[in-house]
Design a protein around this motif. Structure first.
Motif, PDB file in Angstrom:
ATOM      1  N   LEU A   1     -16.937   4.917 -27.347  1.00 14.91           N
ATOM      2  CA  LEU A   1     -17.123   6.358 -27.323  1.00 14.91           C
ATOM      3  C   LEU A   1     -16.951   7.009 -28.691  1.00 14.91           C
ATOM      4  O   LEU A   1     -17.777   7.827 -29.107  1.00 14.91           O
ATOM      5  CB  LEU A   1     -16.152   6.987 -26.307  1.00 14.91           C
ATOM      6  N   LYS A   2     -15.901   6.641 -29.420  1.00 19.35           N
ATOM      7  CA  LYS A   2     -15.650   7.264 -30.724  1.00 19.35           C
ATOM      8  C   LYS A   2     -16.768   6.957 -31.727  1.00 19.35           C
ATOM      9  O   LYS A   2     -17.184   7.827 -32.484  1.00 19.35           O
ATOM     10  CB  LYS A   2     -14.302   6.824 -31.284  1.00 19.35           C
ATOM     11  N   THR A   3     -17.242   5.752 -31.721  1.00 17.55           N
ATOM     12  CA  THR A   3     -18.308   5.372 -32.640  1.00 17.55           C
ATOM     13  C   THR A   3     -19.596   6.112 -32.301  1.00 17.55           C
ATOM     14  O   THR A   3     -20.290   6.606 -33.192  1.00 17.55           O
ATOM     15  CB  THR A   3     -18.545   3.850 -32.607  1.00 17.55           C
ATOM     16  N   MET A   4     -19.903   6.222 -31.031  1.00 20.86           N
ATOM     17  CA  MET A   4     -21.111   6.926 -30.618  1.00 20.86           C
ATOM     18  C   MET A   4     -21.005   8.426 -30.921  1.00 20.86           C
ATOM     19  O   MET A   4     -21.980   9.055 -31.334  1.00 20.86           O
ATOM     20  CB  MET A   4     -21.396   6.683 -29.133  1.00 20.86           C
ATOM     21  N   GLN A   5     -19.812   8.990 -30.753  1.00 18.96           N
ATOM     22  CA  GLN A   5     -19.606  10.397 -31.092  1.00 18.96           C
ATOM     23  C   GLN A   5     -19.776  10.620 -32.594  1.00 18.96           C
ATOM     24  O   GLN A   5     -20.377  11.612 -33.019  1.00 18.96           O
ATOM     25  CB  GLN A   5     -18.224  10.875 -30.643  1.00 18.96           C
ATOM     26  N   ALA A   6     -19.265   9.714 -33.396  1.00 19.74           N
ATOM     27  CA  ALA A   6     -19.407   9.820 -34.849  1.00 19.74           C
ATOM     28  C   ALA A   6     -20.874   9.729 -35.238  1.00 19.74           C
ATOM     29  O   ALA A   6     -21.341  10.452 -36.128  1.00 19.74           O
ATOM     30  CB  ALA A   6     -18.593   8.727 -35.543  1.00 19.74           C
ATOM     31  N   TRP A   7     -21.636   8.865 -34.577  1.00 20.47           N
ATOM     32  CA  TRP A   7     -23.068   8.723 -34.846  1.00 20.47           C
ATOM     33  C   TRP A   7     -23.808  10.017 -34.508  1.00 20.47           C
ATOM     34  O   TRP A   7     -24.627  10.494 -35.284  1.00 20.47           O
ATOM     35  CB  TRP A   7     -23.612   7.537 -34.065  1.00 20.47           C
ATOM     36  N   GLU A   8     -23.499  10.582 -33.345  1.00 23.52           N
ATOM     37  CA  GLU A   8     -24.132  11.837 -32.939  1.00 23.52           C
ATOM     38  C   GLU A   8     -23.779  12.960 -33.916  1.00 23.52           C
ATOM     39  O   GLU A   8     -24.620  13.788 -34.265  1.00 23.52           O
ATOM     40  CB  GLU A   8     -23.728  12.218 -31.510  1.00 23.52           C
ATOM     41  N   SER A   9     -22.532  12.991 -34.361  1.00 16.63           N
ATOM     42  CA  SER A   9     -22.087  14.002 -35.313  1.00 16.63           C
ATOM     43  C   SER A   9     -22.815  13.842 -36.646  1.00 16.63           C
ATOM     44  O   SER A   9     -23.216  14.831 -37.279  1.00 16.63           O
ATOM     45  CB  SER A   9     -20.574  13.898 -35.511  1.00 16.63           C
TER      46      SER A   9
ATOM     47  N   ALA B   1     -25.479  13.112 -45.126  1.00 17.76           N
ATOM     48  CA  ALA B   1     -24.753  12.956 -43.874  1.00 17.76           C
ATOM     49  C   ALA B   1     -23.437  12.247 -44.127  1.00 17.76           C
ATOM     50  O   ALA B   1     -23.315  11.468 -45.064  1.00 17.76           O
ATOM     51  CB  ALA B   1     -25.579  12.148 -42.882  1.00 17.76           C
ATOM     52  N   LEU B   2     -22.478  12.553 -43.310  1.00 23.07           N
ATOM     53  CA  LEU B   2     -21.222  11.842 -43.337  1.00 23.07           C
ATOM     54  C   LEU B   2     -21.359  10.733 -42.301  1.00 23.07           C
ATOM     55  O   LEU B   2     -21.225  10.947 -41.115  1.00 23.07           O
ATOM     56  CB  LEU B   2     -20.072  12.792 -42.982  1.00 23.07           C
ATOM     57  N   ALA B   3     -21.737   9.576 -42.770  1.00 27.76           N
ATOM     58  CA  ALA B   3     -22.049   8.466 -41.878  1.00 27.76           C
ATOM     59  C   ALA B   3     -20.786   7.691 -41.536  1.00 27.76           C
ATOM     60  O   ALA B   3     -20.009   7.346 -42.410  1.00 27.76           O
ATOM     61  CB  ALA B   3     -23.066   7.549 -42.528  1.00 27.76           C
ATOM     62  N   ALA B   4     -20.610   7.436 -40.273  1.00 25.12           N
ATOM     63  CA  ALA B   4     -19.469   6.648 -39.831  1.00 25.12           C
ATOM     64  C   ALA B   4     -19.855   5.182 -39.832  1.00 25.12           C
ATOM     65  O   ALA B   4     -20.897   4.807 -39.337  1.00 25.12           O
ATOM     66  CB  ALA B   4     -19.047   7.072 -38.437  1.00 25.12           C
ATOM     67  N   MET B   5     -19.025   4.396 -40.424  1.00 25.32           N
ATOM     68  CA  MET B   5     -19.261   2.969 -40.455  1.00 25.32           C
ATOM     69  C   MET B   5     -18.182   2.300 -39.609  1.00 25.32           C
ATOM     70  O   MET B   5     -17.007   2.460 -39.854  1.00 25.32           O
ATOM     71  CB  MET B   5     -19.193   2.440 -41.888  1.00 25.32           C
TER      72      MET B   5
ATOM     73  N   THR C   1     -10.389  -0.757 -34.910  1.00 26.97           N
ATOM     74  CA  THR C   1     -10.044  -0.022 -36.116  1.00 26.97           C
ATOM     75  C   THR C   1     -10.773   1.306 -36.106  1.00 26.97           C
ATOM     76  O   THR C   1     -11.873   1.407 -35.575  1.00 26.97           O
ATOM     77  CB  THR C   1     -10.448  -0.811 -37.376  1.00 26.97           C
ATOM     78  N   PRO C   2     -10.172   2.325 -36.689  1.00 23.83           N
ATOM     79  CA  PRO C   2     -10.865   3.609 -36.725  1.00 23.83           C
ATOM     80  C   PRO C   2     -12.092   3.529 -37.622  1.00 23.83           C
ATOM     81  O   PRO C   2     -12.115   2.762 -38.580  1.00 23.83           O
ATOM     82  CB  PRO C   2      -9.823   4.568 -37.310  1.00 23.83           C
ATOM     83  N   ALA C   3     -13.094   4.302 -37.281  1.00 23.44           N
ATOM     84  CA  ALA C   3     -14.319   4.305 -38.086  1.00 23.44           C
ATOM     85  C   ALA C   3     -14.058   4.990 -39.419  1.00 23.44           C
ATOM     86  O   ALA C   3     -13.420   6.019 -39.483  1.00 23.44           O
ATOM     87  CB  ALA C   3     -15.417   5.033 -37.332  1.00 23.44           C
ATOM     88  N   ALA C   4     -14.513   4.365 -40.476  1.00 28.80           N
ATOM     89  CA  ALA C   4     -14.408   4.958 -41.805  1.00 28.80           C
ATOM     90  C   ALA C   4     -15.691   5.738 -42.057  1.00 28.80           C
ATOM     91  O   ALA C   4     -16.746   5.367 -41.595  1.00 28.80           O
ATOM     92  CB  ALA C   4     -14.242   3.856 -42.845  1.00 28.80           C
ATOM     93  N   ALA C   5     -15.595   6.825 -42.787  1.00 34.27           N
ATOM     94  CA  ALA C   5     -16.779   7.647 -43.034  1.00 34.27           C
ATOM     95  C   ALA C   5     -17.084   7.681 -44.523  1.00 34.27           C
ATOM     96  O   ALA C   5     -16.182   7.637 -45.351  1.00 34.27           O
ATOM     97  CB  ALA C   5     -16.548   9.052 -42.515  1.00 34.27           C
TER      98      ALA C   5
END
Length: 97
Positions: free
Chosen positions: A67-75, A8-12, A20-24
């Motif tokens: 929202l962005k972090t939760m979207q990254a988690w769902e992705s 998985a491409l996990a967002a941290m 700060t933008p989430a790093a993956a």
């Protein structure tokens, strides 16, 4: 090979005062099924349960609730599940041979 690899491409999310933008990063979790009989429904169900647990490890639920972090988690969960489903299908097919 009697292992599945859940990737998985996990967002941290980096916490801090400034957003700060989430790093993956790519996370790989190996799921062994050498002890399972994949020709039975119980064996298949056990492997599916292990894969679901591996996805939770690879895609840890973020503490931040933006929202962005939760979207990254769902992705992350979606892509890991998709890749795992392909491997599960192949494993089940090979077991029936």
């Amino acid at each position: 090979m009697r292992n599945l690899v859940v990737t998985a491409l996990a967002a941290m999310c980096l916490s801090g005062a400034i957003a700060t933008p989430a790093a993956a990063e790519e996370v790989t979790v190996t799921v062994s099924h050498t002890d399972l009989d994949l020709t039975t429904s119980a064996g298949k169900k056990a492997l599916e349960t292990r894969v679901a647990a591996a996805i939770k490890v690879a895609c840890a639920k973020p503490e931040a609730r933006d929202l962005k972090t939760m979207q990254a988690w769902e992705s992350c969960k979606s892509s890991a599940k998709s890749g795992a489903e392909e491997q599960l299908a192949k494993s089940f097919e090979l077991a029936s041979i």
